[in-house]
Design a protein around this motif. Structure first.
Motif, PDB file in Angstrom:
ATOM      1  N   GLU A 113       0.848  -1.192   0.000  1.00 53.59           N
ATOM      2  CA  GLU A 113       0.000   0.000   0.000  1.00 53.59           C
ATOM      3  C   GLU A 113       0.883   1.240   0.000  1.00 53.59           C
ATOM      4  O   GLU A 113       1.988   1.226   0.547  1.00 53.59           O
ATOM      5  CB  GLU A 113      -0.886   0.022   1.258  1.00 53.59           C
ATOM      6  N   ASN A 114       0.403   2.312  -0.597  1.00 53.97           N
ATOM      7  CA  ASN A 114       1.136   3.575  -0.519  1.00 53.97           C
ATOM      8  C   ASN A 114       1.205   4.036   0.934  1.00 53.97           C
ATOM      9  O   ASN A 114       0.215   3.947   1.663  1.00 53.97           O
ATOM     10  CB  ASN A 114       0.455   4.648  -1.367  1.00 53.97           C
ATOM     11  N   ASP A 115       2.371   4.496   1.332  1.00 55.51           N
ATOM     12  CA  ASP A 115       2.546   4.933   2.709  1.00 55.51           C
ATOM     13  C   ASP A 115       1.897   6.298   2.911  1.00 55.51           C
ATOM     14  O   ASP A 115       1.780   7.096   1.979  1.00 55.51           O
ATOM     15  CB  ASP A 115       4.039   5.013   3.045  1.00 55.51           C
ATOM     16  N   LYS A 116       1.469   6.559   4.146  1.00 52.07           N
ATOM     17  CA  LYS A 116       0.876   7.841   4.499  1.00 52.07           C
ATOM     18  C   LYS A 116       1.606   8.425   5.694  1.00 52.07           C
ATOM     19  O   LYS A 116       2.081   7.701   6.564  1.00 52.07           O
ATOM     20  CB  LYS A 116      -0.614   7.670   4.851  1.00 52.07           C
ATOM     21  N   ALA A 117       1.704   9.723   5.731  1.00 51.98           N
ATOM     22  CA  ALA A 117       2.294  10.418   6.878  1.00 51.98           C
ATOM     23  C   ALA A 117       1.560  11.735   7.055  1.00 51.98           C
ATOM     24  O   ALA A 117       1.129  12.355   6.088  1.00 51.98           O
ATOM     25  CB  ALA A 117       3.786  10.663   6.657  1.00 51.98           C
ATOM     26  N   ILE A 118       1.408  12.161   8.303  1.00 53.24           N
ATOM     27  CA  ILE A 118       0.792  13.449   8.585  1.00 53.24           C
ATOM     28  C   ILE A 118       1.900  14.431   8.926  1.00 53.24           C
ATOM     29  O   ILE A 118       2.596  14.287   9.935  1.00 53.24           O
ATOM     30  CB  ILE A 118      -0.225  13.344   9.736  1.00 53.24           C
ATOM     31  N   ILE A 119       2.112  15.411   8.067  1.00 52.32           N
ATOM     32  CA  ILE A 119       3.165  16.406   8.240  1.00 52.32           C
ATOM     33  C   ILE A 119       2.532  17.792   8.266  1.00 52.32           C
ATOM     34  O   ILE A 119       1.851  18.190   7.319  1.00 52.32           O
ATOM     35  CB  ILE A 119       4.203  16.299   7.109  1.00 52.32           C
ATOM     36  N   PHE A 120       2.756  18.495   9.369  1.00 51.77           N
ATOM     37  CA  PHE A 120       2.158  19.822   9.561  1.00 51.77           C
ATOM     38  C   PHE A 120       0.647  19.793   9.324  1.00 51.77           C
ATOM     39  O   PHE A 120       0.070  20.704   8.721  1.00 51.77           O
ATOM     40  CB  PHE A 120       2.828  20.857   8.648  1.00 51.77           C
ATOM     41  N   GLY A 121       0.021  18.718   9.809  1.00 48.96           N
ATOM     42  CA  GLY A 121      -1.429  18.609   9.738  1.00 48.96           C
ATOM     43  C   GLY A 121      -1.978  18.123   8.420  1.00 48.96           C
ATOM     44  O   GLY A 121      -3.188  17.954   8.273  1.00 48.96           O
ATOM     45  N   LYS A 122      -1.098  17.906   7.443  1.00 47.36           N
ATOM     46  CA  LYS A 122      -1.548  17.442   6.134  1.00 47.36           C
ATOM     47  C   LYS A 122      -1.156  15.984   5.911  1.00 47.36           C
ATOM     48  O   LYS A 122      -0.056  15.571   6.281  1.00 47.36           O
ATOM     49  CB  LYS A 122      -0.936  18.302   5.032  1.00 47.36           C
ATOM     50  N   THR A 123      -2.058  15.209   5.312  1.00 49.03           N
ATOM     51  CA  THR A 123      -1.767  13.805   4.999  1.00 49.03           C
ATOM     52  C   THR A 123      -1.010  13.725   3.682  1.00 49.03           C
ATOM     53  O   THR A 123      -1.490  14.188   2.645  1.00 49.03           O
ATOM     54  CB  THR A 123      -3.059  12.983   4.900  1.00 49.03           C
ATOM     55  N   ILE A 124       0.187  13.154   3.742  1.00 46.24           N
ATOM     56  CA  ILE A 124       1.045  13.018   2.572  1.00 46.24           C
ATOM     57  C   ILE A 124       1.025  11.555   2.113  1.00 46.24           C
ATOM     58  O   ILE A 124       1.193  10.646   2.926  1.00 46.24           O
ATOM     59  CB  ILE A 124       2.491  13.445   2.894  1.00 46.24           C
ATOM     60  N   ILE A 125       0.802  11.322   0.832  1.00 46.34           N
ATOM     61  CA  ILE A 125       0.829   9.973   0.263  1.00 46.34           C
ATOM     62  C   ILE A 125       2.158   9.797  -0.474  1.00 46.34           C
ATOM     63  O   ILE A 125       2.494  10.581  -1.369  1.00 46.34           O
ATOM     64  CB  ILE A 125      -0.339   9.736  -0.719  1.00 46.34           C
ATOM     65  N   THR A 126       2.905   8.774  -0.112  1.00 49.87           N
ATOM     66  CA  THR A 126       4.216   8.562  -0.724  1.00 49.87           C
ATOM     67  C   THR A 126       4.106   7.719  -1.995  1.00 49.87           C
ATOM     68  O   THR A 126       3.163   6.950  -2.162  1.00 49.87           O
ATOM     69  CB  THR A 126       5.165   7.837   0.246  1.00 49.87           C
ATOM     70  N   LYS A 127       5.096   7.870  -2.868  1.00 45.20           N
ATOM     71  CA  LYS A 127       5.164   7.027  -4.056  1.00 45.20           C
ATOM     72  C   LYS A 127       5.549   5.600  -3.678  1.00 45.20           C
ATOM     73  O   LYS A 127       5.030   4.635  -4.244  1.00 45.20           O
ATOM     74  CB  LYS A 127       6.186   7.595  -5.042  1.00 45.20           C
ATOM     75  N   ARG A 128       6.495   5.485  -2.743  1.00 44.14           N
ATOM     76  CA  ARG A 128       6.906   4.147  -2.329  1.00 44.14           C
ATOM     77  C   ARG A 128       5.738   3.447  -1.635  1.00 44.14           C
ATOM     78  O   ARG A 128       4.829   4.096  -1.117  1.00 44.14           O
ATOM     79  CB  ARG A 128       8.114   4.206  -1.401  1.00 44.14           C
ATOM     80  N   LYS A 129       5.770   2.134  -1.658  1.00 39.80           N
ATOM     81  CA  LYS A 129       4.722   1.361  -1.002  1.00 39.80           C
ATOM     82  C   LYS A 129       5.298   0.632   0.210  1.00 39.80           C
ATOM     83  O   LYS A 129       6.493   0.356   0.271  1.00 39.80           O
ATOM     84  CB  LYS A 129       4.081   0.379  -1.980  1.00 39.80           C
ATOM     85  N   VAL A 130       4.431   0.354   1.163  1.00 40.62           N
ATOM     86  CA  VAL A 130       4.856  -0.291   2.403  1.00 40.62           C
ATOM     87  C   VAL A 130       3.903  -1.436   2.741  1.00 40.62           C
ATOM     88  O   VAL A 130       2.809  -1.549   2.193  1.00 40.62           O
ATOM     89  CB  VAL A 130       4.891   0.710   3.578  1.00 40.62           C
ATOM     90  N   ALA A 131       4.357  -2.273   3.675  1.00 34.68           N
ATOM     91  CA  ALA A 131       3.518  -3.340   4.210  1.00 34.68           C
ATOM     92  C   ALA A 131       4.004  -3.626   5.630  1.00 34.68           C
ATOM     93  O   ALA A 131       5.200  -3.524   5.921  1.00 34.68           O
ATOM     94  CB  ALA A 131       3.612  -4.593   3.346  1.00 34.68           C
ATOM     95  N   TRP A 132       3.083  -3.994   6.485  1.00 34.67           N
ATOM     96  CA  TRP A 132       3.384  -4.194   7.905  1.00 34.67           C
ATOM     97  C   TRP A 132       2.892  -5.588   8.317  1.00 34.67           C
ATOM     98  O   TRP A 132       1.705  -5.899   8.206  1.00 34.67           O
ATOM     99  CB  TRP A 132       2.688  -3.091   8.709  1.00 34.67           C
ATOM    100  N   TYR A 133       3.821  -6.444   8.736  1.00 34.12           N
ATOM    101  CA  TYR A 133       3.506  -7.827   9.092  1.00 34.12           C
ATOM    102  C   TYR A 133       4.062  -8.141  10.476  1.00 34.12           C
ATOM    103  O   TYR A 133       5.037  -7.515  10.921  1.00 34.12           O
ATOM    104  CB  TYR A 133       4.104  -8.800   8.070  1.00 34.12           C
ATOM    105  N   GLY A 134       3.439  -9.120  11.151  1.00 33.86           N
ATOM    106  CA  GLY A 134       3.900  -9.482  12.478  1.00 33.86           C
ATOM    107  C   GLY A 134       3.445 -10.864  12.904  1.00 33.86           C
ATOM    108  O   GLY A 134       2.744 -11.557  12.163  1.00 33.86           O
ATOM    109  N   VAL A 135       3.855 -11.253  14.114  1.00 33.34           N
ATOM    110  CA  VAL A 135       3.466 -12.559  14.657  1.00 33.34           C
ATOM    111  C   VAL A 135       2.014 -12.527  15.126  1.00 33.34           C
ATOM    112  O   VAL A 135       1.397 -13.570  15.319  1.00 33.34           O
ATOM    113  CB  VAL A 135       4.392 -12.975  15.816  1.00 33.34           C
ATOM    114  N   SER A 136       1.463 -11.325  15.334  1.00 30.60           N
ATOM    115  CA  SER A 136       0.054 -11.171  15.656  1.00 30.60           C
ATOM    116  C   SER A 136      -0.434  -9.861  15.026  1.00 30.60           C
ATOM    117  O   SER A 136       0.370  -9.087  14.507  1.00 30.60           O
ATOM    118  CB  SER A 136      -0.168 -11.151  17.176  1.00 30.60           C
ATOM    119  N   GLU A 137      -1.709  -9.619  15.083  1.00 30.66           N
ATOM    120  CA  GLU A 137      -2.293  -8.466  14.402  1.00 30.66           C
ATOM    121  C   GLU A 137      -2.247  -7.208  15.279  1.00 30.66           C
ATOM    122  O   GLU A 137      -3.244  -6.529  15.481  1.00 30.66           O
ATOM    123  CB  GLU A 137      -3.726  -8.787  13.982  1.00 30.66           C
ATOM    124  N   PHE A 138      -1.051  -6.886  15.789  1.00 36.00           N
ATOM    125  CA  PHE A 138      -0.959  -5.711  16.649  1.00 36.00           C
ATOM    126  C   PHE A 138      -0.825  -4.435  15.818  1.00 36.00           C
ATOM    127  O   PHE A 138      -0.482  -4.455  14.646  1.00 36.00           O
ATOM    128  CB  PHE A 138       0.194  -5.828  17.643  1.00 36.00           C
TER     129      PHE A 138
END
Length: 200
Positions: free
Chosen positions: A45-70
């Motif tokens: 998924e495209n990464d998101k960040a809130i910078i100075f109150g604005k939501t920024i959508i990045t070109k790079r994509k990210v994914a978050w995985y773990g041993v549980s759904e934390f």
């Protein structure tokens, strides 16, 4: 300072932290296999960040995985982990054996070309194990990676090879920033896996 073709484990940082570069830990066949599996099967998924109150959508994509759904919060955005795939479990075991550390999660980054990078930052989120190890495994394109000391501004550059492992721990995040600088020289994707420990 530039460091290339390191074959033994070496701490890249001269002081105030530990960034052990293990060199290449995967064979060429393993690199090709895991790169394609992750490219095809990870839920990117495209990464998101809130910078100075604005939501920024990045070109790079990210994914978050773990041993549980934390949940994991960074850049004021909260993500919920998907469960490790079989390939991620296999790579986690390889990284744990090589680094002598244990991890319960993995943040993956997909950079489509050298145009996409990451600005200087530290991985200092409160949910991360304090001074814990963060293991960075590189697949696909080989890219330059930079450290900069927060006080002295000293810079350390390294060329991260395909299939290589870099482990940051101890006071590294407190004292050093790191980044992946963009480059026009790279036109193919890079997948970066950062195995880390979330304190549950």
């Amino acid at each position: 300072m530039d460091l290339f073709s390191i074959t033994q484990v070496q701490n890249l940082l001269p002081f105030d932290g530990v960034a052990n570069y293990h060199g290449i830990v995967l064979t060429k066949d393993q690199c090709n296999f895991y790169y394609q599996k992750l490219l095809d099967n990870i839920t990117w998924e495209n990464d998101k960040a809130i910078i100075f109150g604005k939501t920024i959508i990045t070109k790079r994509k990210v994914a978050w995985y773990g041993v549980s759904e934390f949940a994991y919060t960074y850049s004021k955005i909260t993500k919920t982990a998907r469960l490790f795939t079989e390939e991620l479990r296999q790579l986690k075991a390889i990284v744990e054996k090589e680094s002598g550390e244990t991890y319960n999660s993995c943040l993956l980054n997909l950079y489509h070309s050298g145009d996409e990078g990451m600005a200087y930052h530290s991985d200092g989120e409160k949910m991360l194990k304090k001074d814990g190890a963060i293991a960075s495994l590189s697949l696909g394109a080989e890219r330059k990676f930079s450290f900069k000391h927060k006080q002295t501004k000293q810079r350390i550059d390294i060329f991260l090879e395909r299939g290589s492992l870099l482990v940051m721990k101890d006071k590294t995040q407190t004292n050093w920033l790191h980044r992946l600088p963009p480059t026009k020289k790279v036109q193919v994707p890079r997948i970066n896996l950062t195995f880390r420990t979330i304190e549950l």
